[in-house]
Motif scaffolding. Sequence first.
Motif, short mmCIF file in Angstrom:
data_model
loop_
_atom_site.label_atom_id
_atom_site.label_comp_id
_atom_site.label_asym_id
_atom_site.label_seq_id
_atom_site.Cartn_x
_atom_site.Cartn_y
_atom_site.Cartn_z
N LEU A 111 28.24 -7.17 54.94
CA LEU A 111 28.11 -7.03 56.40
C LEU A 111 26.67 -6.75 56.80
CD1 LEU A 111 31.28 -4.95 57.37
CD2 LEU A 111 30.76 -7.29 58.04
N ARG A 157 31.04 -4.35 67.79
CA ARG A 157 30.63 -4.87 66.48
C ARG A 157 29.45 -5.82 66.59
NH1 ARG A 157 35.24 -2.75 66.49
NH2 ARG A 157 36.21 -1.92 64.58
N ARG A 214 26.87 -7.58 63.74
CA ARG A 214 27.84 -8.40 63.03
C ARG A 214 27.81 -9.84 63.56
NH1 ARG A 214 27.97 -3.83 60.89
NH2 ARG A 214 29.89 -2.62 60.55
N GLN A 223 32.07 -12.04 60.69
CA GLN A 223 32.24 -10.66 60.25
C GLN A 223 33.09 -9.86 61.24
OE1 GLN A 223 28.11 -9.66 59.89
NE2 GLN A 223 28.05 -10.07 57.67
N GLU A 280 36.75 -7.99 60.43
CA GLU A 280 37.04 -6.58 60.68
C GLU A 280 38.22 -6.39 61.61
OE1 GLU A 280 33.93 -3.75 61.41
OE2 GLU A 280 32.41 -5.11 60.62
#
Length: 1004
Positions: A793, A951, A956, A960, A964
């Motif tokens: 990440l 995020r 991110r 990604q 999540e």
Amino acid sequence: MRLVPRLGSGIPLVARVDEMRRLRAGFTRAERGEAGAVLLSGDAGVGKTRLLAELAEFAGTRGALVLTGRCLDVREGGLPYLPFAEALGPLATADDAAIADAVRIRPALGRLLPLAQPGPVASAEHAPVTSERDVPYRPPVEQDLGQLQLFDGVLGVLTEIAEHRPVLLLLEDLHWADGSTRNLLSFLLSRLRAQRLLIVASYREEDVHRRHPLRGLLVELVRLPAVGQIELHPLKEADARAFVEALADSPLAPELVANVAERSEGNPFFAEELLASCADHEDLPAGLAEVLLARLERLSTDARRVLRVISVAGESVSHAALAEVSGLGEDELDEALREAVQHHALVVEKGAYAFRHALLQEAVYGDLLPGERTRMHAAYAARILRTPQGRGHDAKLAYHSLQSRDLTAALPALLRAADEAERLGAPGAALRHVEQALEIWDAVPAPARPPGADELRLLHEASYFAGTSGEPERAIAYARSAVQELTAETNVERATKTWRRLAEALMNVEGSIDEAHEAIDRAWELIAAAEPSKTRAWVLATRAAILRGIDRPEESLVSAQTAVADARSAGSAGAEASALITLGALADNVADFAEARDRLRSAERKAGEAAAPNVELRALCFLALSYDDQGEISAAIKVYERGIKRAEETGLTWSAYGLELRARHLSLRYQRGDWPGESVTGTPARGVSSVLTARMTASWLPIVVSKGGFTAAGKLLAELRPHWWAEPMTAMAAGSAGTELAYWQGDHETAVKRANEAIDFLDALDAEYRLSWIRIGAAALPAAAAQAAAARLRGDDEAAKAAVEAGRQLVERVRFGAEHGKPRAGVLGPEGRAWLARAEAAASGLEGAADPALWAKAVAEFGYGQVYEQAVCRWQHAEALLAASEPGRAAEELVKAHETAEKLRAAPLRDAARELARRARIELPGVVEAVLPQRDTVDPLTERERAVLERVALGRTNRQVGEELYISEKTVSVHLSRVMAKLGATRRAEAVAIAYDRGLLVRT
């Protein structure tokens, strides 16, 4: 150990929840206008002042005016109104106008508050009095009138101030109060109505004897409707241990904690003084002794003599014994005893007299002169010799004979006392008696020694009793000393028994099996050519067990079978039972479980009939292990519980097999999800090896970690580390639990490191422990996978590669342990298979999403009864299913995992399940999402849009974010498009900046 902090300096309040709740409730009622009072009683040092300080702090946070006054121990008449003068003194100089006015309009308060500035007064009669010399002579009526004005003034000022803010008046040490103070207190408490006022007065219960002037007042006060009582008792055993641990800045040895808690008898002040001054020795600290003895100075000469006589006894004493030893006449003795009881120095127990507190007895005994101590012990010994035999008779005779230096009488009494202790199931006490006999052996002339006793016998018995009371190292030391006592003239049978005792002692200590083999071979050489006998049967049975332990099953089988034959021929059921246990274990090793269990049940029965409790416990332990290894948890637990009960009945709780039964039972309770509310490891008896206590602590540690007791678990890990070499089972449990602790704390690097350290340690120790690699490695693999995912990440390819490689090495070690380990039954059992499946499932997630099928297999493998571990696997399975876009199945697994975590109060697993449910938008029964704080601006974003934007703000990518939140990359893009449209942004970064400016996102 660092110096302990003084009481009240940051030490948490221990075990006073109910008392504190009642005091706070009384203050809350006072806040509502329901005035009240509480009389708080308790022994000196029990924590009254600390409790009042806690109440004062609580009231202060509620805006109350807290006034505190203390009485002083001034024996000649006392100081009139001292606690009230001290408590109300700050009112005279208060900056608060309301308080100043309330004081000024009450000139009578000048008698208490010399600094107060009175307002205009009508006559000189109302002028404040500041000293005795300023008081003109008045007739008694005028004196009464002046006192009444003072009382009215105190009540009035408290009432008036209470109209503006609640008032808490604390009066301490009321047992020292003078008559004027008692009268004023009675006046106030009888006039409590609707004031916002709470009065709390404390006193020492033991100082308020029957003729004490406070006692009559207390009887009257407790009848008042506004007055309540709270009696502060000493701390209970578990609370006392917790308090002792809280006193020190660094971890304490369990033995020291238990010793201080026991000697203090739950008194916090005594515990503090003992720990600060007496950590490394048994003597009573001088300061504490002075405090205790000062209370007795007020007693008469006869009363103090009686206390000295009782202190020498070391137990409760009958009236007849006191009359004989003290030399006092009946009338003088009665008065002395009455005085000591009324002043709470003594208590009456079943018609005998004993000290109210053991430390008071220690203080009085320590203050005796050497001569009077010796004479009194001799008088007690002489009396015991003349009294009928009874339980403990010889132990008492031995004690007093030793203290009076009559060693000729002490030696036989010690040996008889040891025999009695063994019969009563107290091997620890038997060991102490034998050790004392060894100490004085050379000082007793040979003709005066008991017939049939010699030093070799005493050493043999000391070794046996040490082994059965939880001191294996001392058992070996005494057995070695016994071997050194052997000579060419020693009887062959005695020599054989001596070598076998050494072999048995060595069997129970890690790393000593080869030496045990050498010792039993020496015994066998001495008796191999002899006819069958009990001694020969026992040697063969012990030899069979040792040969099995060094992996020579064929020789072990022959030796065990021969032992059975010899034992039956010689009529030794105990030796037969011992050999049957080895035969049962050998059958277990080749997976012939029916024969194994039949042999072991027969061994249990025969050992019980032969009154061989050690053998009986060994049979029960191996029988339980037979079920345990095959995942038959319920059956195993029943046998473990039967063994634990027998260990308790025979006093063998801390013997090698008594310990193993308890440790394994606790481990199975952990697996089954039957978690105790508090530690059940048990307080070790005096002298129990720290290695054994560490073994029990290690069995408790997984429950502490799984419940989220991270701070406590960290301390326990530090305590256990020095014991790894002495007890591999401790290393296994601590290695696994330490790994899981780091994982739940999010320290994935430490989790992997701890697992490798534990595996390396066990590898260096012995190949026998390779099976333990499976569980330890499986516990660390999820951490390696999480470490790799976090690196990906961040875009840190090197860190991700390193984490994956560490995980691969771990899984290889797990597979090696599974392939090369040696299960008892020859094949991997249910527990080993389950942990191996969990390791493989976790390893599948090292480079991306884990394989749901492998996690499903792990869930199934743990289904034989491992409730908690199965729930952990369900949580991991749910995560894998979400990554595979199977939300329905994932929700089913997550709900089950959460239900188990809730039931067990497994906080880390519960929180992890809730976090996964939140990210995946799965509803968990009974879980209500926290309401987000109100924002000043209208929030145009949905919760899912905010989750996506949060995020993105962390850097991110869309892929990604999708991983999540368990949504597709395309869905993330759609959410971002909507966010940018709502915020009027053209780029992702612009949307994040706008959200921060508007307060829609919170910077972390």
